[in-house]
Structures are given as structure tokens and as C-alpha cells.
Design a protein around this motif. Sequence first.
Motif, PDB file in Angstrom:
ATOM      1  N   ASP A  79       1.133  -0.807   0.050  1.00 15.83           N
ATOM      2  CA  ASP A  79      -0.080   0.174  -0.036  1.00 15.83           C
ATOM      3  C   ASP A  79       1.025   1.127   0.004  1.00 15.83           C
ATOM      4  OD1 ASP A  79      -2.374  -0.864   0.441  1.00 15.83           O
ATOM      5  OD2 ASP A  79      -1.964  -0.972   1.957  1.00 15.83           O
ATOM      6  N   TYR A  80       0.608   2.061  -1.055  1.00 10.20           N
ATOM      7  CA  TYR A  80       0.983   3.472  -0.663  1.00 10.20           C
ATOM      8  C   TYR A  80       0.652   4.607   0.399  1.00 10.20           C
ATOM      9  CZ  TYR A  80       4.591   1.416  -3.877  1.00 10.20           C
ATOM     10  OH  TYR A  80       4.657   0.808  -4.958  1.00 10.20           O
ATOM     11  N   MET A  81       0.431   5.027   1.609  1.00 12.38           N
ATOM     12  CA  MET A  81       0.465   5.854   2.404  1.00 12.38           C
ATOM     13  C   MET A  81       1.005   7.989   2.379  1.00 12.38           C
ATOM     14  SD  MET A  81      -2.178   3.196   2.825  1.00 12.38           S
ATOM     15  CE  MET A  81      -2.731   4.180   3.910  1.00 12.38           C
ATOM     16  N   LEU A  82       0.019   8.582   2.231  1.00  7.53           N
ATOM     17  CA  LEU A  82       0.241   9.636   2.302  1.00  7.53           C
ATOM     18  C   LEU A  82       1.339   9.497   3.961  1.00  7.53           C
ATOM     19  CD1 LEU A  82      -2.772  11.202   1.187  1.00  7.53           C
ATOM     20  CD2 LEU A  82      -0.245  11.516   0.497  1.00  7.53           C
ATOM     21  N   THR A  83       2.192  10.559   3.855  1.00  8.02           N
ATOM     22  CA  THR A  83       2.929  10.597   5.211  1.00  8.02           C
ATOM     23  C   THR A  83       2.273  12.070   5.896  1.00  8.02           C
ATOM     24  OG1 THR A  83       4.596  11.847   4.518  1.00  8.02           O
ATOM     25  CG2 THR A  83       5.835   9.551   4.302  1.00  8.02           C
ATOM     26  N   GLU A  84       3.023  12.852   7.256  1.00 12.32           N
ATOM     27  CA  GLU A  84       2.424  14.092   7.241  1.00 12.32           C
ATOM     28  C   GLU A  84       2.936  15.041   5.874  1.00 12.32           C
ATOM     29  OE1 GLU A  84       0.219  14.615   9.305  1.00 12.32           O
ATOM     30  OE2 GLU A  84       0.012  13.014   9.745  1.00 12.32           O
ATOM     31  N   ARG A  85       4.150  14.801   5.583  1.00 14.36           N
ATOM     32  CA  ARG A  85       4.276  15.313   4.021  1.00 14.36           C
ATOM     33  C   ARG A  85       3.590  15.601   3.316  1.00 14.36           C
ATOM     34  NH1 ARG A  85      10.741  14.920   2.201  1.00 14.36           N
ATOM     35  NH2 ARG A  85      11.426  16.887   4.185  1.00 14.36           N
ATOM     36  N   GLY A  86       3.185  14.733   3.285  1.00 14.23           N
ATOM     37  CA  GLY A  86       2.428  14.021   1.984  1.00 14.23           C
ATOM     38  C   GLY A  86       1.314  14.876   2.420  1.00 14.23           C
ATOM     39  N   LYS A  87       0.083  15.066   3.166  1.00 14.84           N
ATOM     40  CA  LYS A  87      -0.805  15.250   3.025  1.00 14.84           C
ATOM     41  C   LYS A  87      -1.143  16.854   3.005  1.00 14.84           C
ATOM     42  CE  LYS A  87      -1.972  11.229   6.645  1.00 14.84           C
ATOM     43  NZ  LYS A  87      -2.383  10.935   8.477  1.00 14.84           N
ATOM     44  N   GLU A  88       0.110  17.155   3.499  1.00 16.14           N
ATOM     45  CA  GLU A  88       0.586  18.633   3.913  1.00 16.14           C
ATOM     46  C   GLU A  88       0.296  19.157   2.485  1.00 16.14           C
ATOM     47  OE1 GLU A  88       3.997  20.027   5.000  1.00 16.14           O
ATOM     48  OE2 GLU A  88       3.052  19.663   7.170  1.00 16.14           O
ATOM     49  N   LEU A  89       0.371  18.313   1.069  1.00 19.36           N
ATOM     50  CA  LEU A  89      -0.024  18.745  -0.127  1.00 19.36           C
ATOM     51  C   LEU A  89      -1.663  18.581  -0.549  1.00 19.36           C
ATOM     52  CD1 LEU A  89       2.553  16.740  -2.425  1.00 19.36           C
ATOM     53  CD2 LEU A  89       2.522  19.175  -1.880  1.00 19.36           C
ATOM     54  N   GLY A  90      -2.127  18.213   0.336  1.00 18.38           N
ATOM     55  CA  GLY A  90      -4.134  18.697   0.325  1.00 18.38           C
ATOM     56  C   GLY A  90      -4.130  20.161   0.163  1.00 18.38           C
ATOM     57  N   HIS A  91      -3.740  21.038   0.444  1.00 17.99           N
ATOM     58  CA  HIS A  91      -4.000  22.749   0.292  1.00 17.99           C
ATOM     59  C   HIS A  91      -3.738  22.736  -0.925  1.00 17.99           C
ATOM     60  CE1 HIS A  91      -3.821  23.210   4.782  1.00 17.99           C
ATOM     61  NE2 HIS A  91      -2.697  22.479   5.232  1.00 17.99           N
ATOM     62  N   VAL A  92      -2.675  22.298  -1.360  1.00 21.67           N
ATOM     63  CA  VAL A  92      -1.976  22.848  -2.756  1.00 21.67           C
ATOM     64  C   VAL A  92      -3.307  21.760  -3.812  1.00 21.67           C
ATOM     65  CG1 VAL A  92      -0.454  22.205  -4.624  1.00 21.67           C
ATOM     66  CG2 VAL A  92       0.141  22.478  -2.102  1.00 21.67           C
ATOM     67  N   LEU A  93      -3.379  20.673  -3.856  1.00 21.40           N
ATOM     68  CA  LEU A  93      -4.693  20.451  -4.407  1.00 21.40           C
ATOM     69  C   LEU A  93      -6.398  20.883  -4.304  1.00 21.40           C
ATOM     70  CD1 LEU A  93      -3.942  16.185  -3.634  1.00 21.40           C
ATOM     71  CD2 LEU A  93      -3.106  17.606  -5.822  1.00 21.40           C
TER      72      LEU A  93
END
Length: 118
Positions: A79-93
Motif C-alpha cells: 500500500d502507498y500511504m500519505l505521510t504527514e509531508r504528503g498530507k500537507e499537499l492537500g492545500h495545494v490540491l
Amino acid sequence: MKWDQLSDDWCPIARATSIVGDRWTLLIVRDCFLGVSKFDDFQKNLGITRHVLAQRLKRLVAVGVLEKKAYQSRPERFDYMLTERGKELGHVLEALRLWGREHLSIRRQAGIGETIDE
């Protein structure tokens, strides 16, 4: 300047673009936010080639946007899961979604002779 040289640029936008600036990477991250986590599901949803998907996932793991978690050992699958760093891209999306909705409306066929602007 070559694409891979952006990671050393003085500009933070250039450095961020070196990670998420190609046509597939943000769509992979978007799918993670939508609950996709398996290689085959990314491939099916996006229509991306397996080779390109494998490259993008490997890069996202290497830079700490995603983490791989084994869910099967034979054959080995992850499985490929978002890290905290990845979750911060939510603002960009979200910003891209709002901008796209505002400035890039689509026209879909609603019925015979009728169109709907979105």
C-alpha cells in the motif's frame, strides 16, 4: 536548466516543482487523498503505464511524500500511504481544484441538443 536540476534551485517553487510538477504526480497524490493505495488501483484509475507509475511512486516514497507498507508477502505487494509531508499537499490540491473549477469549466453533453456548463 534540466528538470532534475530544479531540486537545487534557490526558489522554493522550483524545488517543489521538481517533486510534484509532472503530469502524473499530483494525480497520484490526489488519488491517495481519495483512498487509493494499491499499485493496480492507481494504474486503473489513471490509465498511466506501469513503468511510469512505478517511477513516480518510487520518487514519492524517496522524498517522503508517501510511505510503502507491505500488505502481502507472496508475491510482495504494498500500500502507498500519505505521510504527514504528503498530507500537507492537500492545500495545494484544494487550491488547484478551486482554480480549475473557477477558470477551466468543462462542457458536458446533458441530452439531445442541450449542454451543461460546469
